[in-house]
Design a protein around this motif. Structure first.
Motif, PDB file in Angstrom:
ATOM      1  N   ALA A 223      -6.086   2.641 -24.761  1.00  0.00           N
ATOM      2  CA  ALA A 223      -6.799   3.289 -23.660  1.00  0.00           C
ATOM      3  C   ALA A 223      -7.117   2.311 -22.529  1.00  0.00           C
ATOM      4  O   ALA A 223      -7.016   2.657 -21.335  1.00  0.00           O
ATOM      5  N   ASP A 224      -7.488   1.081 -22.885  1.00  0.00           N
ATOM      6  CA  ASP A 224      -7.829   0.101 -21.846  1.00  0.00           C
ATOM      7  C   ASP A 224      -6.621  -0.239 -20.987  1.00  0.00           C
ATOM      8  O   ASP A 224      -6.713  -0.287 -19.752  1.00  0.00           O
ATOM      9  N   GLN A 225      -5.490  -0.485 -21.633  1.00  0.00           N
ATOM     10  CA  GLN A 225      -4.292  -0.826 -20.875  1.00  0.00           C
ATOM     11  C   GLN A 225      -3.834   0.351 -20.024  1.00  0.00           C
ATOM     12  O   GLN A 225      -3.396   0.166 -18.879  1.00  0.00           O
ATOM     13  N   ARG A 226      -3.940   1.572 -20.558  1.00  0.00           N
ATOM     14  CA  ARG A 226      -3.526   2.733 -19.779  1.00  0.00           C
ATOM     15  C   ARG A 226      -4.405   2.907 -18.549  1.00  0.00           C
ATOM     16  O   ARG A 226      -3.915   3.186 -17.446  1.00  0.00           O
ATOM     17  N   SER A 227      -5.725   2.715 -18.710  1.00  0.00           N
ATOM     18  CA  SER A 227      -6.633   2.850 -17.569  1.00  0.00           C
ATOM     19  C   SER A 227      -6.350   1.791 -16.512  1.00  0.00           C
ATOM     20  O   SER A 227      -6.391   2.065 -15.306  1.00  0.00           O
ATOM     21  N   LYS A 228      -6.027   0.576 -16.982  1.00  0.00           N
ATOM     22  CA  LYS A 228      -5.722  -0.492 -16.034  1.00  0.00           C
ATOM     23  C   LYS A 228      -4.468  -0.180 -15.235  1.00  0.00           C
ATOM     24  O   LYS A 228      -4.423  -0.374 -14.009  1.00  0.00           O
TER      25      LYS A 228
END
Length: 252
Positions: A223-228
């Motif tokens: 989720a963190d990488q996708r949001s970034k």
């Protein structure tokens, strides 16, 4: 006596009449011949009852050498010398690799087969160390079974064998030549052994044999990488590399 003859004008009219009539007879014949040749060519590409057309030949190496899942014994031999009292660094790494292979492919028992009657002090010492190494590598002690096999004479190499059984991707053995290659030189077919080595290599390289049956479940998303990535796309920022000719820059 009166003799009839043709004037120059009359001859020209007759020749012109012949020139006009000649194409009317020849064109339909050439058109019919061309149409027949085109039809024959198309019919040859569509299929041939003699089976000599390339598209009609059933010659798939994946059918001759299919990859199947079957039970197979995985084993490794640990050499034992008469004066050995401890495992060498190489033997210890071999046992660890065997344990890693077991954890990846099996969940049954692991057998430690020791040679009976062959340099017993060295065999007993290494067998205990092998068991300890297997337990330290994550194999429960209850799954490790000790067994023996009859060794040969004093000069016979009598290693300690580790083995387990697991579902493995396999195919038939290569090097089979049931037919003479010169007998069917014009059949436009592959020889029987064609593709066997490729199938064996593919079966040996499959990390998880069940991948040949069905795909694995999807892993959770990051989720963190996708949001970034989404934020960078919305802001219009373009990712750039920090690599230079001499290596990576310090960021200053």
């Amino acid at each position: 006596m009166t003799r009839s003859f043709s004037t120059g004008t009359t001859r020209d009219q007759k020749m012109a009449s012949l020139d006009r009539n000649a194409p009317r007879i020849a064109r339909p014949r050439f058109a019919a011949l061309a149409l027949f040749m085109m039809t024959a060519a198309i019919s040859g590409c569509a299929g041939s009852p003699d089976g000599m057309t390339t598209s009609a030949i059933s010659d798939d190496y994946r059918q001759r050498h299919p990859i199947v899942l079957a039970e197979k014994e995985h084993h490794v031999d640990i050499p034992v010398a008469t004066g050995d009292r401890r495992m060498t660094t190489g033997a210890r790494d071999t046992v660890r690799g065997f344990a890693q292979d077991y954890r990846a492919h099996a969940s049954g028992t692991v057998e430690i087969l020791a040679p009976g009657g062959a340099h017993s002090p060295a065999v007993s010492a290494l067998r205990r160390q092998i068991r300890q190494e297997l337990v330290a590598s994550g194999i429960p002690s209850a799954r490790i079974v000790d067994n023996y096999y009859q060794a040969g004479g004093p000069g016979d190499a009598a290693p300690i064998r580790l083995r387990f059984t697991a579902t493995t991707a396999v195919t038939n053995a290569c090097g089979q030549w049931p037919d003479d290659l010169a007998d069917n030189a014009f059949d436009n077919q592959n020889y029987y052994n064609f593709g066997c080595a490729t199938q064996n290599n593919l079966a040996a390289q499959v990390a998880n044999p069940t991948d040949l049956i069905a795909p694995r479940a999807m892993t959770p998303i990051d989720a963190d990488q996708r949001s970034k990535v989404i934020d960078n796309y919305r802001s219009g920022s373009v990712p750039t590399s920090t690599a230079t000719v001499g290596g990576f820059s310090s960021g200053s």
